[in-house]
Design a protein around this motif. Structure first.
Motif, PDB file in Angstrom:
ATOM      1  N   VAL A  92     -20.163 -27.047 -23.298  1.00  8.33           N
ATOM      2  CA  VAL A  92     -20.432 -25.467 -22.863  1.00  8.33           C
ATOM      3  C   VAL A  92     -21.448 -25.456 -21.274  1.00  8.33           C
ATOM      4  O   VAL A  92     -21.075 -24.825 -20.515  1.00  8.33           O
ATOM      5  N   VAL A  93     -21.711 -26.815 -20.941  1.00 10.66           N
ATOM      6  CA  VAL A  93     -22.733 -26.847 -20.297  1.00 10.66           C
ATOM      7  C   VAL A  93     -21.247 -27.081 -18.705  1.00 10.66           C
ATOM      8  O   VAL A  93     -21.349 -26.055 -17.628  1.00 10.66           O
ATOM      9  N   MET A  94     -20.477 -27.883 -18.831  1.00  7.84           N
ATOM     10  CA  MET A  94     -19.351 -28.028 -18.081  1.00  7.84           C
ATOM     11  C   MET A  94     -18.728 -26.577 -18.007  1.00  7.84           C
ATOM     12  O   MET A  94     -18.331 -26.860 -16.885  1.00  7.84           O
ATOM     13  N   VAL A  95     -18.486 -26.319 -19.088  1.00 13.31           N
ATOM     14  CA  VAL A  95     -17.540 -24.896 -18.561  1.00 13.31           C
ATOM     15  C   VAL A  95     -18.585 -24.145 -17.964  1.00 13.31           C
ATOM     16  O   VAL A  95     -17.434 -23.032 -17.029  1.00 13.31           O
ATOM     17  N   ALA A  96     -20.065 -23.879 -18.060  1.00 11.98           N
ATOM     18  CA  ALA A  96     -20.753 -22.967 -17.489  1.00 11.98           C
ATOM     19  C   ALA A  96     -20.850 -23.126 -15.853  1.00 11.98           C
ATOM     20  O   ALA A  96     -20.476 -22.777 -15.344  1.00 11.98           O
ATOM     21  N   LEU A  97     -20.654 -24.877 -15.449  1.00 15.97           N
ATOM     22  CA  LEU A  97     -21.474 -25.159 -14.232  1.00 15.97           C
ATOM     23  C   LEU A  97     -19.481 -24.633 -13.301  1.00 15.97           C
ATOM     24  O   LEU A  97     -19.458 -24.146 -12.452  1.00 15.97           O
ATOM     25  N   ILE A  98     -18.558 -24.601 -14.290  1.00 12.42           N
ATOM     26  CA  ILE A  98     -17.028 -25.223 -13.399  1.00 12.42           C
ATOM     27  C   ILE A  98     -17.244 -23.360 -13.229  1.00 12.42           C
ATOM     28  O   ILE A  98     -16.669 -23.150 -12.221  1.00 12.42           O
ATOM     29  N   ILE A 149     -11.660 -14.595  -9.661  1.00  8.89           N
ATOM     30  CA  ILE A 149     -11.312 -14.496 -10.473  1.00  8.89           C
ATOM     31  C   ILE A 149     -11.236 -15.507 -11.928  1.00  8.89           C
ATOM     32  O   ILE A 149     -11.520 -15.327 -12.909  1.00  8.89           O
ATOM     33  N   LEU A 150     -10.616 -17.154 -11.192  1.00 10.42           N
ATOM     34  CA  LEU A 150     -10.712 -17.722 -12.216  1.00 10.42           C
ATOM     35  C   LEU A 150     -12.416 -17.882 -12.295  1.00 10.42           C
ATOM     36  O   LEU A 150     -12.039 -18.281 -14.177  1.00 10.42           O
ATOM     37  N   ILE A 158     -13.549 -18.032 -16.794  1.00 10.37           N
ATOM     38  CA  ILE A 158     -14.191 -18.795 -17.431  1.00 10.37           C
ATOM     39  C   ILE A 158     -14.819 -18.379 -18.232  1.00 10.37           C
ATOM     40  O   ILE A 158     -15.401 -18.844 -19.205  1.00 10.37           O
ATOM     41  N   LEU A 159     -15.485 -17.502 -17.345  1.00  6.55           N
ATOM     42  CA  LEU A 159     -17.268 -17.077 -17.748  1.00  6.55           C
ATOM     43  C   LEU A 159     -17.444 -16.403 -19.178  1.00  6.55           C
ATOM     44  O   LEU A 159     -18.317 -16.778 -20.283  1.00  6.55           O
ATOM     45  N   PHE A 160     -16.633 -15.795 -18.452  1.00  2.74           N
ATOM     46  CA  PHE A 160     -16.287 -14.710 -20.114  1.00  2.74           C
ATOM     47  C   PHE A 160     -15.327 -14.896 -20.918  1.00  2.74           C
ATOM     48  O   PHE A 160     -15.337 -14.180 -22.379  1.00  2.74           O
ATOM     49  N   GLU A 161     -14.508 -15.537 -21.249  1.00  2.00           N
ATOM     50  CA  GLU A 161     -13.612 -16.728 -22.318  1.00  2.00           C
ATOM     51  C   GLU A 161     -13.251 -17.738 -21.866  1.00  2.00           C
ATOM     52  O   GLU A 161     -12.675 -18.422 -21.254  1.00  2.00           O
ATOM     53  N   PRO A 162     -15.105 -18.443 -22.054  1.00  2.00           N
ATOM     54  CA  PRO A 162     -14.658 -19.820 -22.467  1.00  2.00           C
ATOM     55  C   PRO A 162     -13.725 -20.909 -22.845  1.00  2.00           C
ATOM     56  O   PRO A 162     -13.638 -21.237 -22.561  1.00  2.00           O
TER      57      PRO A 162
END
Length: 135
Positions: A43-49, A85-86, A90-94
């Motif tokens: 979760v943290v990795m996806v949010a950071l990216i 956009i990417l 990623i933010l809204f569809e992890p």
């Protein structure tokens, strides 16, 4: 572990050692935390990216609008928009974001491997040419 070993060897040679040891300790800590809490890590990795992608896109696009036409600003705006956009996807569809992250790593690994194969063939060809000249 290798960074810590390099730090120890640098200390023995009376050179700057602490950045290597710090990197090694932080990397080991991150690895242990990722092993203990894999869900939180993802979760943290996806949010950071996502944040990185959005901020990078904006950082590219905003100054690009000030460039004169014909200077390539359209490509900068395009690249920044793709990054933004990417990041929003990623933010809204992890889950989709995680898929794109894994896909990107896979594509990177393939291209990296192709690059090293090409390099290896080039070095081999140069070595063969040099060997032929000496004989």
């Amino acid at each position: 572990i290798l960074a810590i070993v390099v730090g120890i060897r640098a200390a023995e040679a009376h050179r700057r050692w602490w950045p290597f040891v710090l990197e090694g300790v932080l990397s080991l800590a991150a690895g242990v935390l990722a092993f203990i809490w894999p869900t939180v890590t993802v979760v943290v990795m996806v949010a950071l990216i996502a944040a990185w992608s959005i901020l990078t896109g904006l950082a590219i696009m905003i100054p690009a609008f000030r460039l004169p036409k014909g200077s390539g600003r359209g490509w900068l705006i395009f690249s920044g928009a793709v990054s933004t956009i990417l990041g929003l996807v990623i933010l809204f569809e992890p889950a989709a974001g995680l898929f794109y992250i894994v896909l990107s790593i896979g594509i990177y690994a393939i291209l990296f491997g192709v690059g090293f194969i090409a390099l290896g063939l080039r070095v081999r060809r140069l070595h063969d040419l040099r060997t032929d000249i000496r004989v």
